[in-house]
Design a protein around this motif. Structure first.
Motif, mmCIF file in Angstrom:
data_model
loop_
_atom_site.group_PDB
_atom_site.id
_atom_site.type_symbol
_atom_site.label_atom_id
_atom_site.label_comp_id
_atom_site.label_asym_id
_atom_site.label_seq_id
_atom_site.Cartn_x
_atom_site.Cartn_y
_atom_site.Cartn_z
ATOM 1 N N ILE A 145 40.059 -83.026 45.270
ATOM 2 C CA ILE A 145 40.348 -81.603 45.150
ATOM 3 C C ILE A 145 39.031 -80.830 45.085
ATOM 4 N N ALA A 146 38.982 -79.727 45.835
ATOM 5 C CA ALA A 146 37.809 -78.851 45.834
ATOM 6 C C ALA A 146 38.189 -77.490 45.269
ATOM 7 N N ALA A 147 37.190 -76.824 44.710
ATOM 8 C CA ALA A 147 37.346 -75.422 44.319
ATOM 9 C C ALA A 147 36.824 -74.568 45.468
ATOM 10 N N ALA A 148 37.622 -73.621 45.916
ATOM 11 C CA ALA A 148 37.255 -72.756 47.033
ATOM 12 C C ALA A 148 37.239 -71.312 46.569
ATOM 13 N N ILE A 149 36.252 -70.543 47.054
ATOM 14 C CA ILE A 149 36.133 -69.131 46.695
ATOM 15 C C ILE A 149 35.893 -68.321 47.957
ATOM 16 N N ASP A 150 36.624 -67.204 48.071
ATOM 17 C CA ASP A 150 36.467 -66.266 49.181
ATOM 18 C C ASP A 150 36.109 -64.907 48.603
ATOM 19 N N LEU A 210 35.675 -70.818 38.514
ATOM 20 C CA LEU A 210 35.364 -72.249 38.422
ATOM 21 C C LEU A 210 35.710 -72.831 37.061
ATOM 22 N N ARG A 211 35.532 -72.071 36.015
ATOM 23 C CA ARG A 211 35.917 -72.578 34.692
ATOM 24 C C ARG A 211 37.425 -72.842 34.649
ATOM 25 N N GLU A 212 38.203 -71.903 35.171
ATOM 26 C CA GLU A 212 39.659 -72.063 35.143
ATOM 27 C C GLU A 212 40.100 -73.237 36.017
ATOM 28 N N LEU A 213 39.494 -73.385 37.178
ATOM 29 C CA LEU A 213 39.906 -74.458 38.083
ATOM 30 C C LEU A 213 39.453 -75.828 37.578
ATOM 31 N N THR A 214 38.248 -75.914 37.041
ATOM 32 C CA THR A 214 37.769 -77.221 36.566
ATOM 33 C C THR A 214 38.503 -77.671 35.308
ATOM 34 N N GLU A 215 39.053 -76.732 34.545
ATOM 35 C CA GLU A 215 39.865 -77.107 33.385
ATOM 36 C C GLU A 215 41.233 -77.645 33.805
ATOM 37 N N ALA A 216 41.717 -77.180 34.962
ATOM 38 C CA ALA A 216 43.072 -77.541 35.393
ATOM 39 C C ALA A 216 43.114 -78.705 36.378
ATOM 40 N N PHE A 217 42.001 -78.965 37.088
ATOM 41 C CA PHE A 217 42.005 -79.977 38.149
ATOM 42 C C PHE A 217 40.712 -80.795 38.111
ATOM 43 N N PRO A 218 40.747 -82.033 38.633
ATOM 44 C CA PRO A 218 39.525 -82.850 38.717
ATOM 45 C C PRO A 218 38.705 -82.448 39.946
ATOM 46 N N ILE A 219 38.057 -81.300 39.851
ATOM 47 C CA ILE A 219 37.305 -80.749 40.979
ATOM 48 C C ILE A 219 36.088 -81.630 41.283
ATOM 49 N N LYS A 275 24.018 -71.267 45.213
ATOM 50 C CA LYS A 275 24.155 -72.725 45.152
ATOM 51 C C LYS A 275 23.414 -73.297 43.942
ATOM 52 N N GLN A 276 22.175 -72.923 43.777
ATOM 53 C CA GLN A 276 21.358 -73.441 42.683
ATOM 54 C C GLN A 276 21.966 -73.109 41.329
ATOM 55 N N LEU A 277 22.365 -71.856 41.151
ATOM 56 C CA LEU A 277 22.900 -71.429 39.860
ATOM 57 C C LEU A 277 24.187 -72.175 39.508
ATOM 58 N N LEU A 278 25.077 -72.312 40.479
ATOM 59 C CA LEU A 278 26.363 -72.952 40.194
ATOM 60 C C LEU A 278 26.230 -74.462 40.039
ATOM 61 N N GLU A 279 25.366 -75.080 40.838
ATOM 62 C CA GLU A 279 25.179 -76.530 40.683
ATOM 63 C C GLU A 279 24.560 -76.860 39.336
ATOM 64 N N GLU A 280 23.627 -76.030 38.884
ATOM 65 C CA GLU A 280 23.010 -76.275 37.583
ATOM 66 C C GLU A 280 24.028 -76.140 36.449
ATOM 67 N N GLU A 281 24.923 -75.149 36.562
ATOM 68 C CA GLU A 281 25.870 -74.901 35.474
ATOM 69 C C GLU A 281 27.048 -75.862 35.490
ATOM 70 N N PHE A 282 27.592 -76.149 36.669
ATOM 71 C CA PHE A 282 28.838 -76.926 36.740
ATOM 72 C C PHE A 282 28.625 -78.378 37.160
ATOM 73 N N GLN A 283 27.409 -78.715 37.588
ATOM 74 C CA GLN A 283 27.097 -80.088 37.982
ATOM 75 C C GLN A 283 28.045 -80.602 39.070
ATOM 76 N N LEU A 284 28.342 -79.727 40.033
ATOM 77 C CA LEU A 284 29.191 -80.072 41.167
ATOM 78 C C LEU A 284 28.473 -79.686 42.457
ATOM 79 N N PRO A 285 28.535 -80.533 43.487
ATOM 80 C CA PRO A 285 27.932 -80.141 44.772
ATOM 81 C C PRO A 285 28.578 -78.862 45.283
#
Length: 305
Positions: A2-7, A48-57, A91-101
Motif C-alpha cells: 500500500i502506498a500513500a498518494a497525494i494530489d 501522511l500521519r492519518e494514512l500511516t496510522e491506518a495502513f502499513p504504508i 522529498k527530503q523533508l518527508l523522508e526524514e520525518e516519515f522514514q518512507l521512500p
C-alpha cells in the motif's frame, strides 16, 4: 503493498491509500486555502500521519504544482500564487520525518500516469495529456516513459502562448493557454463579458451554459476553438498516438466535446484531422493513482535492484 498518494490541486489537496491493483482504500481532502509552502507541507504531514496510522504504508507519491526536479523531489519553479514554495525540498523533508521512500512529480504528470496505468490511456505507448482544471497542465509519455525535459518543464501546455499579447498570466507572460481554457478562465471571462462578478467557479459557469445563457454559450464556443488549437499544435509538435484530455473540466465534456473535436477537424491538416482524441476516465482519482504508481516504482527500485 500500500502506498500513500497525494494530489495537490489549486483548490484542494487530496490524499489516499492505494494498493498495487489501483484500489483506493481511503481518501482524505484538505481545502488548499493557505497558499504557502508551509501550508502545503503541513497538509502533506497531516495526510501522511492519518494514512500511516491506518495502513502499513510502504512508500509515498506526491503530485505537486510547478516544475519539479523529480530526482531531488524539489520545486524548481512555480507561478507566483504561492509564497515560500519555490525551492521547497519536499522529498527530503518527508523522508526524514516519515522514514518512507518518497517520489515527487508534477500534479498533471501524475494525472497522466494514473490514466496510463488504470484509465483511458492504458494500452497506448505514446500519449500527450492536456489537463484542464483550476489551471492547465500537461505531460508526455513516449514509449511508456514520462518525459521531463532539461529543466523539468516538458509538456507545460498551459503556458504555450495561444494569443500573443493577450490576457496576463500568473507566470508573467501574456496570452497563455491557461488564461483561456482553464476552469478559472471560463468564469473570469464570463464575468468580464457580463460586467459583473456573478460567478466564482467553473461549475457555476456550466450552470449558465445549461440554462442557455448567451454570454456563457459564446465563451464556451471560444473555449472549444482554443482547446482545439492547443490539441492540433500538440499533434503537429509531438505526433502522439493519442491525446488525452483530463482534469476537472473533463467532467463537463458533455457540454463541449463534440464542438471541440469538430474544430480539431476543421482547423487541422491532413495528419492532425485524424489525431485520436480521448477523454480521461478516472476524474480526480487519476492524479492519486499516478502518485501511487510512482511510489510503487520507487519502492521497487530501492528494494529489488
Amino acid at each position: 503493498m500500500i502506498a500513500a498518494a497525494i494530489d495537490t490541486g489549486g483548490t484542494k489537496i487530496n490524499g489516499a491509500a492505494v494498493d498495487e491493483e489501483g484500489n483506493i482504500l481511503k481518501k482524505i481532502r484538505i481545502e488548499n486555502t493557505g497558499r504557502t509552502g508551509a501550508f502545503i507541507m503541513d497538509a502533506y504531514r497531516k495526510i501522511l500521519r492519518e494514512l500511516t496510522e491506518a495502513f502499513p504504508i510502504k512508500a509515498v507519491g506526491i503530485g505537486a504544482g510547478g516544475r519539479i526536479d523529480e530526482r531531488a523531489g524539489k520545486v524548481l519553479y512555480a507561478v507566483g500564487i504561492y509564497q515560500d514554495y519555490i525551492g521547497l525540498p519536499m522529498k527530503q523533508l518527508l523522508e526524514e520525518e516519515f522514514q518512507l521512500p518518497t517520489a515527487v512529480t508534477n500534479d498533471c504528470r501524475a494525472g497522466l500516469i494514473g490514466e496510463k496505468w488504470k484509465g483511458s490511456a492504458a494500452g497506448y505507448e505514446n500519449v500527450t495529456g492536456i489537463i484542464l482544471g483550476t489551471g492547465v497542465g500537461g505531460g508526455v509519455i513516449d514509449h511508456h516513459r514520462i518525459l521531463e525535459g532539461a529543466f523539468s518543464g516538458f509538456g507545460e501546455i498551459g503556458h504555450m502562448i495561444l494569443h500573443p499579447g493577450g490576457r496576463l498570466c500568473t507566470c508573467g507572460q501574456r496570452g497563455c493557454a491557461e488564461q483561456y481554457i482553464s476552469g478559472t478562465a471560463l468564469w473570469q471571462i464570463y464575468n468580464e463579458r457580463s460586467g459583473s462578478a456573478s460567478l466564482s467557479s467553473g461549475y457555476e459557469f456550466f450552470g449558465r451554459v445549461q440554462h442557455n445563457d448567451g454570454i456563457a454559450l459564446e465563451v464556451l464556443k471560444e473555449f472549444q476553438l482554443d482547446l482545439a488549437s492547443c490539441a492540433v499544435s500538440c499533434a503537429n509538435l509531438l505526433d502522439p498516438e493519442v491525446i488525452l484530455i483530463g482534469g476537472g473540466l473533463a467532467d463537463t465534456a458533455d457540454y463541449w466535446w463534440d464542438g471541440f473535436t469538430a474544430y480539431c477537424r476543421e482547423i487541422g491538416n491532413q495528419h492532425t484531422q485524424n489525431q485520436k482524441l480521448i477523454l480521461a476516465a478516472r476524474g480526480n482519482d487519476a492524479a492519486l493513482l499516478g502518485a501511487a504508481r510512482i511510489a510503487f516504482d520507487l519502492y521497487k527500485t530501492r528494494h529489488y535492484q
